[in-house]
Design an enzyme around this catalytic site. Structure first.
Site, PDB file in Angstrom:
ATOM      1  N   HIS A 130      24.583  67.829  56.493  1.00 51.01           N
ATOM      2  CA  HIS A 130      25.774  68.290  57.238  1.00 51.01           C
ATOM      3  C   HIS A 130      26.307  67.183  58.155  1.00 51.01           C
ATOM      4  O   HIS A 130      26.765  67.450  59.261  1.00 51.01           O
ATOM      5  CB  HIS A 130      25.462  69.537  58.072  1.00 51.01           C
ATOM      6  N   ASN A 202      26.319  79.238  56.609  1.00 46.75           N
ATOM      7  CA  ASN A 202      27.066  78.525  55.572  1.00 46.75           C
ATOM      8  C   ASN A 202      28.207  79.400  55.069  1.00 46.75           C
ATOM      9  O   ASN A 202      28.293  80.581  55.417  1.00 46.75           O
ATOM     10  CB  ASN A 202      26.151  78.196  54.385  1.00 46.75           C
ATOM     11  N   TYR A 417      15.183  72.308  63.120  1.00 44.06           N
ATOM     12  CA  TYR A 417      16.377  71.974  63.912  1.00 44.06           C
ATOM     13  C   TYR A 417      16.016  71.380  65.265  1.00 44.06           C
ATOM     14  O   TYR A 417      16.650  70.447  65.750  1.00 44.06           O
ATOM     15  CB  TYR A 417      17.270  73.204  64.084  1.00 44.06           C
TER      16      TYR A 417
HETATM   17  C1  HEM Z   1      19.989  79.383  54.845  1.00 47.86           C
HETATM   18  C2  HEM Z   1      19.764  78.111  54.755  1.00 47.86           C
HETATM   19  C3  HEM Z   1      20.434  77.092  55.597  1.00 47.86           C
HETATM   20  C4  HEM Z   1      21.642  77.126  56.211  1.00 47.86           C
HETATM   21  C5  HEM Z   1      22.654  78.233  56.214  1.00 47.86           C
HETATM   22  C6  HEM Z   1      21.801  75.886  56.929  1.00 47.86           C
HETATM   23  C7  HEM Z   1      22.906  75.541  57.672  1.00 47.86           C
HETATM   24  C8  HEM Z   1      23.042  74.371  58.369  1.00 47.86           C
HETATM   25  C9  HEM Z   1      24.205  73.975  59.083  1.00 47.86           C
HETATM   26  C10 HEM Z   1      25.481  74.761  59.202  1.00 47.86           C
HETATM   27  C11 HEM Z   1      23.961  72.769  59.614  1.00 47.86           C
HETATM   28  C12 HEM Z   1      24.949  71.934  60.411  1.00 47.86           C
HETATM   29  C13 HEM Z   1      24.838  72.243  61.859  1.00 47.86           C
HETATM   30  C14 HEM Z   1      25.876  71.449  62.599  1.00 47.86           C
HETATM   31  O1  HEM Z   1      27.069  71.696  62.354  1.00 47.86           O
HETATM   32  O2  HEM Z   1      25.491  70.587  63.395  1.00 47.86           O
HETATM   33  C15 HEM Z   1      22.638  72.402  59.273  1.00 47.86           C
HETATM   34  C16 HEM Z   1      22.038  71.242  59.652  1.00 47.86           C
HETATM   35  C17 HEM Z   1      20.735  70.995  59.435  1.00 47.86           C
HETATM   36  N1  HEM Z   1      19.871  71.758  58.683  1.00 47.86           N
HETATM   37 FE1  HEM Z   1      20.240  73.469  57.772  1.00 47.86          FE
HETATM   38  N2  HEM Z   1      20.689  75.114  56.746  1.00 47.86           N
HETATM   39  C18 HEM Z   1      19.821  75.835  55.938  1.00 47.86           C
HETATM   40  C19 HEM Z   1      18.569  75.477  55.549  1.00 47.86           C
HETATM   41  C20 HEM Z   1      17.889  74.471  56.134  1.00 47.86           C
HETATM   42  C21 HEM Z   1      16.501  74.217  55.945  1.00 47.86           C
HETATM   43  C22 HEM Z   1      15.584  75.037  55.051  1.00 47.86           C
HETATM   44  C23 HEM Z   1      16.180  73.145  56.705  1.00 47.86           C
HETATM   45  C24 HEM Z   1      14.856  72.473  56.894  1.00 47.86           C
HETATM   46  C25 HEM Z   1      13.704  73.024  56.651  1.00 47.86           C
HETATM   47  C26 HEM Z   1      17.387  72.704  57.355  1.00 47.86           C
HETATM   48  C27 HEM Z   1      17.496  71.624  58.181  1.00 47.86           C
HETATM   49  C28 HEM Z   1      18.639  71.167  58.764  1.00 47.86           C
HETATM   50  C29 HEM Z   1      18.715  69.979  59.564  1.00 47.86           C
HETATM   51  C30 HEM Z   1      17.581  69.037  59.898  1.00 47.86           C
HETATM   52  C31 HEM Z   1      20.044  69.867  59.979  1.00 47.86           C
HETATM   53  C32 HEM Z   1      20.657  68.782  60.844  1.00 47.86           C
HETATM   54  C33 HEM Z   1      20.753  69.284  62.244  1.00 47.86           C
HETATM   55  C34 HEM Z   1      21.261  68.236  63.212  1.00 47.86           C
HETATM   56  O3  HEM Z   1      20.993  67.055  63.034  1.00 47.86           O
HETATM   57  O4  HEM Z   1      21.945  68.631  64.179  1.00 47.86           O
HETATM   58  N3  HEM Z   1      18.403  73.532  57.006  1.00 47.86           N
HETATM   59  N4  HEM Z   1      22.083  73.399  58.505  1.00 47.86           N
END
Ligand code: HEM
Length: 752
Positions: A130, A202, A417
């Site tokens: 993202h 999402n 996160y």
């Molecule tokens: C239902 C499943 C998921 C959804 C809906 C989702 C949604 C999102 C969204 C919207 C962001 C962007 C946030 C922003 O705008 O700063 C994000 C970032 C991120 N997601 Fe997910 N994600 C999902 C699954 C996962 C999983 C399973 C992991 C790890 C185990 C993960 C790890 C991360 C990480 C590390 C970021 C970056 C955050 C940052 O650097 O600020 N996500 N995710």
């Protein structure tokens, strides 16, 4: 004394430019700053200009959450004079301090070292996923309808809560194009009185994987290949399809990506989903299971694939610009927050659907989405880095009344996160960055660390203590402490295994496919065919065809034909499922707020109606952009696009107010778009504009001489093409089509 001729010309040009600026303001969005620049470099010292009217900033709070009466603008640059970071006024920032005009630069040049050193460290790591995103401020108002199931204070009737939303793509780097085929993030930070609640969702209600331990696998597969680092920001490559064809629980999310949901028209026309099932508890301590939904006021609307591809080049910032222009124009994006509510039963299932499986939806026909509040985005950021880039969304940021479930994907996210911010935002104090500051008092006993902004008092950051009088004290129910719902964990062996219900990877993909209208199904077929044809390895294509055969034989056959491969037989008969019409994007009527109407004008023709029609479009909440052979003014109105700069993909509909003959720059050698010339009657760039708009099922209207363009394009009388006597009648007819988003009846679709 008479002015010199050169001075006169300059005055005339400046007067004309001022007239254009005045005519543009405030209706046409996109002005870069809050002032109108003069041609000459300003020389009189003055304070920094104020932000633009549509810009907002994080509310002024101390690092520990207290309200301050400091206006947000006091957090930006101050004073009339250039200073160092330490407030020292500086005389010169254009020349380094040297031993004579031709001598070496001196180490003692503090300003040089500070300026270059700070610049050297301006970049921070982009988000691991993202990375490409766009943020806006807004306000959430509770309807009170959620109070029965959750005691979260922001859901109370009439309660207003400040929010910051960040929309994003998943795969691309920070500078990638907005309109790639991908999942979109929809992350909302609610600054509630009870602490920050982050709803990190999402635009697709299911996920690729059922267990967070697979997250690095799907992301490594989707990101560019590690050897050549291509392709950027897309799934049309071997490693993505290699993974999803082997890891078939990804098939459901993949079909949503291949559908029109993967290429939204705008962030304003996207649904949002919390994906997981959450556990809510009300004031009486009763619990329910629930899924969060965002419903856009403008309906779900997508680009066509050709538009998405063109836009990646013509305007890579298309979604970002659209969001900010809409806010600037006062067409504030609106979404309703809704809940699907399920009884909190020990099986954690509803209508046979496992609520802990994030690859499954619950069709709205079985559990309707119940509205609990409204979100309005009404301010753009003042500084993109400070706000959008430094926003840190933390899935585990809950408030009383909202809690996690055992969904294994959710459980892993609870760790990820918080952890990722430690490197991205350089340490554990990121909650103190202005955009992340809570609007609730903070007394956390967390101390020191990089970039500590708070000046903590006291001597006893531990509990129990008597030196600080025992402060801080644990809160109880009366003080609205967070409650970890005491869910019973059934006795079970420690094991690396999914529940058996997670093994069904195809029935809901089929449900989605069968819920689409024929035109949506055509788009899905062509997306699979495009993506798989971009793969190099035949084995991967064959493997994915096997999954498609298990979903639906017709889909599989059509894609196989496009790939030039035989369609395999299903390994098991496709499931017998009931379609969910709510999943289709088509068949509704929506408001047209913030839609962009391109008006082709002929400076040599009749421009009498232009002012009135432009105003009528503004009055209808839409944005009219004049397209003319040259810049400047036409008919007393400012031109926003020339034939050389305009491309159909920027507009939702086209109005033809005239039939301009080829302009002097309509030369294929100068503008390749003029290569489409088949007639000398109309400028060939206008014909291309009309042809593309027609292909993309957009409404097209003409009055007066404009009808000549329709004739020259050969589209007169086709669906969604209107030719009326007056400009007003043409606009009225056009609006009818805009309400349905596109004129799909132009291309009747039938799936064999
Ligand atoms: C239902 C499943 C998921 C959804 C809906 C989702 C949604 C999102 C969204 C919207 C962001 C962007 C946030 C922003 O705008 O700063 C994000 C970032 C991120 N997601 Fe997910 N994600 C999902 C699954 C996962 C999983 C399973 C992991 C790890 C185990 C993960 C790890 C991360 C990480 C590390 C970021 C970056 C955050 C940052 O650097 O600020 N996500 N995710």
């Amino acid at each position: 004394m008479a002015k010199k001729p050169a001075r006169k010309i300059k005055d005339t040009v400046e007067a004309a430019a001022a007239k254009v600026s005045a005519a543009l303001t405030p209706d046409v969005p996109g002005s870069p700053g809050s002032g109108t620049p003069a041609v000459e470099e300003p020389a009189t010292p003055h304070d920094p200009l104020p932000p633009k009217p549509e810009q907002g900033a994080p509310e002024s709070r101390t690092p520990t959450g207290a309200a301050t009466d400091v206006p947000p603008t006091d957090n930006s640059q101050q004073g009339e004079y250039l200073t160092s970071a330490h407030g020292l006024r500086l005389r010169d920032t254009d020349h380094s301090l040297k031993a004579g005009p031709r001598g070496p630069v001196l180490l003692q040049d503090q300003h040089f070292r500070e300026k270059i050193s700070h610049f050297d460290h301006e970049r921070i790591p982009e988000r691991v996923v993202h990375a490409r995103g766009t943020g806006a401020h807004g306000v959430f108002t509770g309807y009170g309808t959620g109070e029965a199931v959750s005691r979260a204070g922001f859901l109370a009737k009439g309660k207003e809560t400040a929010v910051f939303v960040r929309f994003s793509t998943v795969l691309g780097s920070r500078g990638s194009a907005d309109t790639v085929r991908d999942t979109r993030g929809f992350a909302t930070k609610f600054y509630t009185d009870e602490g920050v609640f982050d709803l990190v969702g999402n635009n697709i209600p299911v996920f690729f994987i059922q267990d967070a331990i697979k997250f690095p696998d799907i992301i490594h597969a989707g990101k560019p290949h590690p050897d050549r680092e291509i392709p950027q920001a897309q799934s049309a490559h071997d490693s993505f399809w290699d993974f999803v064809s082997l890891h078939t629980e990804a098939q459901h999310h993949t079909m949503w990506n291949m559908s029109d949901r993967g290429i939204p028209r705008s962030y304003r026309t996207m649904e949002g989903f919390g994906v997981h099932t959450f556990r809510l508890s009300n004031a009486a301590g009763e619990t329910v299971l629930a899924k969060f939904h965002w419903k856009p006021k403008l309906g779900v609307h997508s680009l066509t694939w050709e538009e998405a591809q063109l836009l990646s080049g013509v305007d890579p910032d298309f979604h970002r610009r659209d969001l900010y222009d809409a806010i600037e124009a006062g067409a504030f994006p609106e979404y309703e927050l809704g809940l699907q509510i399920f009884p909190d039963n020990p099986e954690e299932t509803f209508a046979g659907i496992d609520l802990l499986d994030p690859t499954k939806i619950v069709p709205e026909e079985l559990a309707p989405v119940q509205p609990v509040g409204k979100l309005i985005l009404n301010r753009t950021p003042t500084n993109f880095f400070a706000e959008t880039e430094q926003a840190a969304f933390i899935l585990g940021n809950f408030v009383p009344g909202i809690d996690a479930t055992n969904d294994p994907l959710l459980q892993g996210r609870l760790f990820s996160y918080l952890d990722t911010q430690l490197t991205r935002l350089a340490g554990p104090n990121f909650p103190q960055i202005p955009i992340n500051r809570p609007h609730a008092p903070v007394n956390d006993m967390l101390r020191d660390g990089y970039h500590q902004n708070a000046v903590h008092g006291g001597v006893a950051p531990y509990r129990p203590n008597s030196l600080d009088g025992g402060n801080p004290f644990p809160a109880g129910d009366a003080e609205n402490a967070f409650l970890d719902v005491p869910v019973t964990v059934t006795e079970a062996p420690k094991i690396r295994q999914n529940p058996a219900s997670f093994d069904d990877h195809y029935s809901q993909v089929r449900l989605f496919w069968l819920s689409m209208t024929p035109v949506e199904q055509q788009h899905i077929i062509s997306a699979y065919t495009f993506e798989l044809n971009k793969c190099y390895e035949q084995a991967i294509k064959e493997r994915q065809l096997q999954s498609l055969a298990n979903i639906d034989p017709v889909l599989c056959q059509q894609v196989a034909t496009g790939l030039g491969l035989p369609a395999p037989e299903p390994t098991a008969p496709p499931a017998d499922v009931e379609p969910s019409p709510a999943l289709s994007q088509l068949g509704h009527t929506w408001p047209a707020d913030g839609r962009t109407i391109g008006i082709v004008v002929d400076p040599d023709g009749d421009t009498g109606d232009l002012g009135a029609i432009r105003q009528a479009i503004f009055d209808a909440g839409m944005v009219p952009l004049l397209i003319a052979p040259h810049g400047g003014m036409v008919g007393g109105l400012p031109v926003q696009r020339t034939f050389a700069t305009a491309r159909s993909v920027e507009f939702d509909a086209i109005l033809l107010a005239g039939a301009p003959v080829p302009a002097p720059d309509a030369l294929p050698g100068r503008d390749a778009k003029a290569g489409a010339a088949t007639t000398t009657v109309v400028d060939p760039r206008v014909l291309l504009l009309v042809d593309e708009s027609w292909r993309h099922a957009k409404a097209i209207g003409a009055w007066g001489a404009g009808a000549t363009v329709l004739e020259a394009s050969g589209i007169t009388g086709t669906p969604g093409v209107v030719s009326k006597k007056t400009a007003a009648a043409t606009l009225t007819a056009l609006q009818k089509f805009l309400g349905a988003h596109r004129v799909w009846e132009r291309f009747p679709a039938v799936i064999a």
